[in-house]
Design a protein around this motif. Structure first.
Motif, PDB file in Angstrom:
ATOM      1  N   LEU A 328       0.810  -1.212   0.000  1.00 26.10           N
ATOM      2  CA  LEU A 328       0.000   0.000   0.000  1.00 26.10           C
ATOM      3  C   LEU A 328       0.845   1.265   0.000  1.00 26.10           C
ATOM      4  CD1 LEU A 328      -2.726  -1.168   2.526  1.00 26.10           C
ATOM      5  CD2 LEU A 328      -2.890  -1.027   0.044  1.00 26.10           C
ATOM      6  N   PHE A 329       2.106   1.147   0.374  1.00 26.16           N
ATOM      7  CA  PHE A 329       2.976   2.312   0.352  1.00 26.16           C
ATOM      8  C   PHE A 329       3.693   2.463  -0.989  1.00 26.16           C
ATOM      9  CE2 PHE A 329       2.929   0.879   4.869  1.00 26.16           C
ATOM     10  CZ  PHE A 329       2.153   1.917   5.344  1.00 26.16           C
ATOM     11  N   TRP A 359      -5.727   8.780  -0.031  1.00 26.01           N
ATOM     12  CA  TRP A 359      -6.894   7.901   0.124  1.00 26.01           C
ATOM     13  C   TRP A 359      -6.485   6.457   0.393  1.00 26.01           C
ATOM     14  CZ3 TRP A 359     -10.064   5.614  -4.357  1.00 26.01           C
ATOM     15  CH2 TRP A 359     -11.307   5.176  -3.908  1.00 26.01           C
ATOM     16  N   LEU A 360      -5.401   5.997  -0.242  1.00 24.32           N
ATOM     17  CA  LEU A 360      -5.010   4.592  -0.169  1.00 24.32           C
ATOM     18  C   LEU A 360      -4.074   4.277   0.995  1.00 24.32           C
ATOM     19  CD1 LEU A 360      -4.332   3.855  -3.947  1.00 24.32           C
ATOM     20  CD2 LEU A 360      -6.357   3.243  -2.625  1.00 24.32           C
ATOM     21  N   ILE A 363      -5.720   2.290   4.091  1.00 20.77           N
ATOM     22  CA  ILE A 363      -6.754   1.279   3.860  1.00 20.77           C
ATOM     23  C   ILE A 363      -6.480   0.018   4.682  1.00 20.77           C
ATOM     24  CG2 ILE A 363      -5.597   0.331   1.825  1.00 20.77           C
ATOM     25  CD1 ILE A 363      -8.378  -0.171   0.656  1.00 20.77           C
ATOM     26  N   ALA A 364      -5.204  -0.333   4.870  1.00 20.95           N
ATOM     27  CA  ALA A 364      -4.892  -1.500   5.702  1.00 20.95           C
ATOM     28  C   ALA A 364      -5.192  -1.215   7.169  1.00 20.95           C
ATOM     29  CB  ALA A 364      -3.432  -1.894   5.524  1.00 20.95           C
ATOM     30  N   GLU A 365      -4.990   0.023   7.606  1.00 21.81           N
ATOM     31  CA  GLU A 365      -5.271   0.369   9.002  1.00 21.81           C
ATOM     32  C   GLU A 365      -6.756   0.291   9.315  1.00 21.81           C
ATOM     33  OE1 GLU A 365      -4.677   1.768  12.954  1.00 21.81           O
ATOM     34  OE2 GLU A 365      -3.611   0.556  11.474  1.00 21.81           O
ATOM     35  N   SER A 366      -7.617   0.365   8.293  1.00 21.49           N
ATOM     36  CA  SER A 366      -9.050   0.220   8.547  1.00 21.49           C
ATOM     37  C   SER A 366      -9.394  -1.168   9.064  1.00 21.49           C
ATOM     38  CB  SER A 366      -9.846   0.502   7.262  1.00 21.49           C
ATOM     39  OG  SER A 366      -9.565  -0.473   6.265  1.00 21.49           O
ATOM     40  N   ALA A 437      -5.647  16.162   3.806  1.00 21.03           N
ATOM     41  CA  ALA A 437      -6.955  16.075   4.468  1.00 21.03           C
ATOM     42  C   ALA A 437      -7.582  14.696   4.273  1.00 21.03           C
ATOM     43  CB  ALA A 437      -7.882  17.167   3.927  1.00 21.03           C
ATOM     44  N   VAL A 438      -7.502  14.177   3.057  1.00 17.01           N
ATOM     45  CA  VAL A 438      -8.045  12.839   2.792  1.00 17.01           C
ATOM     46  C   VAL A 438      -7.309  11.797   3.630  1.00 17.01           C
ATOM     47  CG1 VAL A 438      -8.246  11.034   1.046  1.00 17.01           C
ATOM     48  CG2 VAL A 438      -8.902  13.371   0.495  1.00 17.01           C
ATOM     49  N   ALA A 439      -5.984  11.915   3.707  1.00 12.39           N
ATOM     50  CA  ALA A 439      -5.204  10.964   4.497  1.00 12.39           C
ATOM     51  C   ALA A 439      -5.584  11.027   5.973  1.00 12.39           C
ATOM     52  CB  ALA A 439      -3.714  11.239   4.316  1.00 12.39           C
ATOM     53  N   LEU A 440      -5.726  12.246   6.522  1.00 12.07           N
ATOM     54  CA  LEU A 440      -6.073  12.390   7.940  1.00 12.07           C
ATOM     55  C   LEU A 440      -7.481  11.880   8.217  1.00 12.07           C
ATOM     56  CD1 LEU A 440      -4.544  15.904   8.744  1.00 12.07           C
ATOM     57  CD2 LEU A 440      -3.551  13.646   9.125  1.00 12.07           C
TER      58      LEU A 440
END
Length: 554
Positions: A328-329, A359-360, A363-366, A437-440
């Protein structure tokens, strides 16, 4: 044959047992059935419409080969090839090999290898995805209704052949991966290459359509290109099944026999390859594996001497060793390259890639607690406060997001040269702020969803495996994060709408920069606090869930 049918019944027994155990799994499965029905019905409607157009005269060089059905033939063979490749890639990355129905699970039962392999192939053909695929390919026969009874019958049979080819190739690839790629580093590299290959495959049509070569080509040249690609694809295992109806339409028996031979050879190679991998694994089982010794405290000596610091250090250690999350990175950087290729020199078309990157990233942390697995149990035993755990995880992901997007933004400024233009530089800052902002927002939402919407993941040693009956949850729950992240940007969207209504957004769009950053910081703080409270309330339930997930990985 009785053994094969028993394995098929076992597959569905495991699926129904999973559905009875979990309400969420039942809901997800119902949604999957609805999606399957919509897919089949939508395919039927599209096929009926195309079937009414396939008598239209085609231009260019196409009619000389397949008459009025040349365009349909080119589209079907190429699209079918892409669908088959995309399905195999998706099986790798999202669903994995069903760990409950793998060859290893039946090693103690003394089932002959050939009968076991036949049973696993039939069980794959009886799953919901395979049934959906077969029905979709079968209803596509409606597009051939004017081509004769022989074509219709051949198309119905080729639908089964296409799905069987997908399953055979998937089984072989999983078997080869498990037998030949044994080191963690090798699996991580293979996983990264697979994911990048899938993304490139998905973006390839856009790149081709937007290329200058397509726009400058004449209709005859485009027709020749379509015919050439379809001809090549039809002689591969991925397109041969889709070519069969058109061989029947032309009554070309040698070509029909040749394409059937390609399919038969593919099935034979896949079957023999799976058996060889099974024998190979038995020979190397128990062989000594390499060990690695690490001196010092590692990441723990670089983190604050606190509870949240220990959580941060453990998370860094996991991320460095986990091929499932490392990909993902790399993905955001890959998207920047894709955006740049399709930009055709227009720099403003590249900057939205920063939003995609933010945005991506989380996603794994979700589903972060599920990735931790039973290691999280030690936190529960130690009585770590939920907020401290969330702060420790947020510290790492926010640091990664800020550094990642800052470096990426500076690199894009240098590459595009927008730093020399005041207006373009301000636009770049706006997209950079939106990316942050999307990342936060995504990280804040992930700290909440990871405590409530957990779904099983493959083990770190087997990143391509998937527990039986849980693939639906793996495909459905991530959309809560993907959709919810942009929903949290609603305040920024409201401000942008007000500026647009007033008519000053063209001159005052810079206001969105601080608004977006405040929006992201606020949602991050709210998600960290709420996630901590939920973690405290559901700690024991989460540990029980993780034990259930761990039992599915063995």
């Amino acid at each position: 044959m009785n053994i094969a049918l028993t394995i098929v019944r076992l597959r569905w027994a495991l699926t129904w047992a999973t559905l009875r155990k979990s309400v969420w799994q039942t809901v997800a499965y119902i949604l999957a059935v609805i999606v399957a029905v919509v897919t089949v019905v939508g395919t039927a409607m599209a096929a009926w419409s195309i079937g009414g157009l396939d008598g239209m005269p085609a231009g260019g060089v196409l009619p000389s080969d397949y008459g009025t059905f040349a365009v349909t033939r080119g589209f079907v063979v190429i699209a079918g090839t892409v669908i088959m490749l995309a399905t195999i890639f998706t099986q790798f990355m999202v669903f994995g090999d069903g760990s409950s129905m793998s060859l290893k699970k039946f090693a103690l039962y003394g089932i002959p290898d050939r009968q076991l392999q036949v049973g696993l192939l039939l069980s794959g053909m009886c799953g919901l995805p395979a049934i959906t695929g077969m029905l979709s390919f079968m209803v596509w026969t409606l597009s051939y209704r004017r081509m004769g009874a022989a074509v219709v019958i051949t198309s119905l049979i080729s639908a089964i052949f296409a799905v069987f080819t997908i399953i055979s190739l998937s089984k072989l690839l999983f078997a080869l991966l498990g037998s030949l790629v044994t080191s963690k580093r090798g699996k991580a590299m293979f996983y990264m290459v697979t994911v990048l290959g899938f993304v490139m495959l998905c973006q390839l049509p856009n790149i081709i359509v937007n290329s200058d070569a397509i726009h400058d080509a004449t209709p005859a040249e485009r027709g020749a290109g379509l015919r050439a690609v379809a001809d090549i694809a039809s002689w591969t295992p991925f397109g041969a099944a889709f070519q069969l109806p058109f061989d029947a339409a032309r009554a070309n028996l040698p070509a029909l026999a040749g394409h059937l031979l390609v399919l038969a050879a593919t099935w034979t190679v896949c079957f023999a390859g799976c058996l060889w991998c099974l024998h190979h694994e038995r020979r190397i089982t128990g062989a000594a594996s390499r060990t690695m010794t690490i001196a010092g405290l590692g990441a723990f000596q670089h983190m604050p001497d606190s509870v949240s610091g220990a959580v941060s250090a453990r998370l860094i250690t996991y991320l460095k060793r986990d091929p499932r999350q490392a990909m993902l990175f790399v993905m955001p950087l890959f998207f920047v390259v894709i955006f740049a290729v399709q930009a055709h020199g227009e720099s403003l078309a590249i900057w939205p890639s920063l939003i995609t990157a933010g945005w991506l990233l989380a996603i794994a942390e979700s589903n972060g607690i599920a990735y931790d697995g039973r290691g999280f149990t030690m936190e529960a035993i130690a009585g770590v406060p939920g907020v401290k755990d969330r702060i420790g995880r947020v510290r790492i992901y926010v640091g990664i997001a800020l550094v990642y997007l800052l470096v990426m933004g500076c690199a894009l400024l240098a590459i595009t040269g927008d730093w020399t233009h005041p207006v373009r530089r301000t636009f770049a800052l706006l997209f950079w702020a939106l990316g942050i902002a999307v990342a936060l927002c995504g990280i804040g939402l992930a700290e909440v969803t990871s405590t409530v919407f957990l779904y099983p993941v493959a083990s770190m040693d087997k990143p391509f495996s998937s527990p039986q009956g849980r693939a639906v949850a793996q495909g459905f729950f991530p959309f809560i994060y993907l959709i919810g992240t942009f929903a949290l940007l609603l305040p920024t969207g409201v401000v942008a709408s007000i500026l647009a209504i007033v008519g000053v957004i063209g001159s005052m769009f810079w206001i969105l920069i601080p608004v977006a950053l405040v929006n992201g910081i606020g949602m991050l703080a709210l998600g960290t606090w709420l996630g901590g409270k939920l973690l405290d309330a559901r700690m024991l339930s989460i540990v029980e869930t993780l034990d259930s997930f761990a039992s599915l990985q063995h």
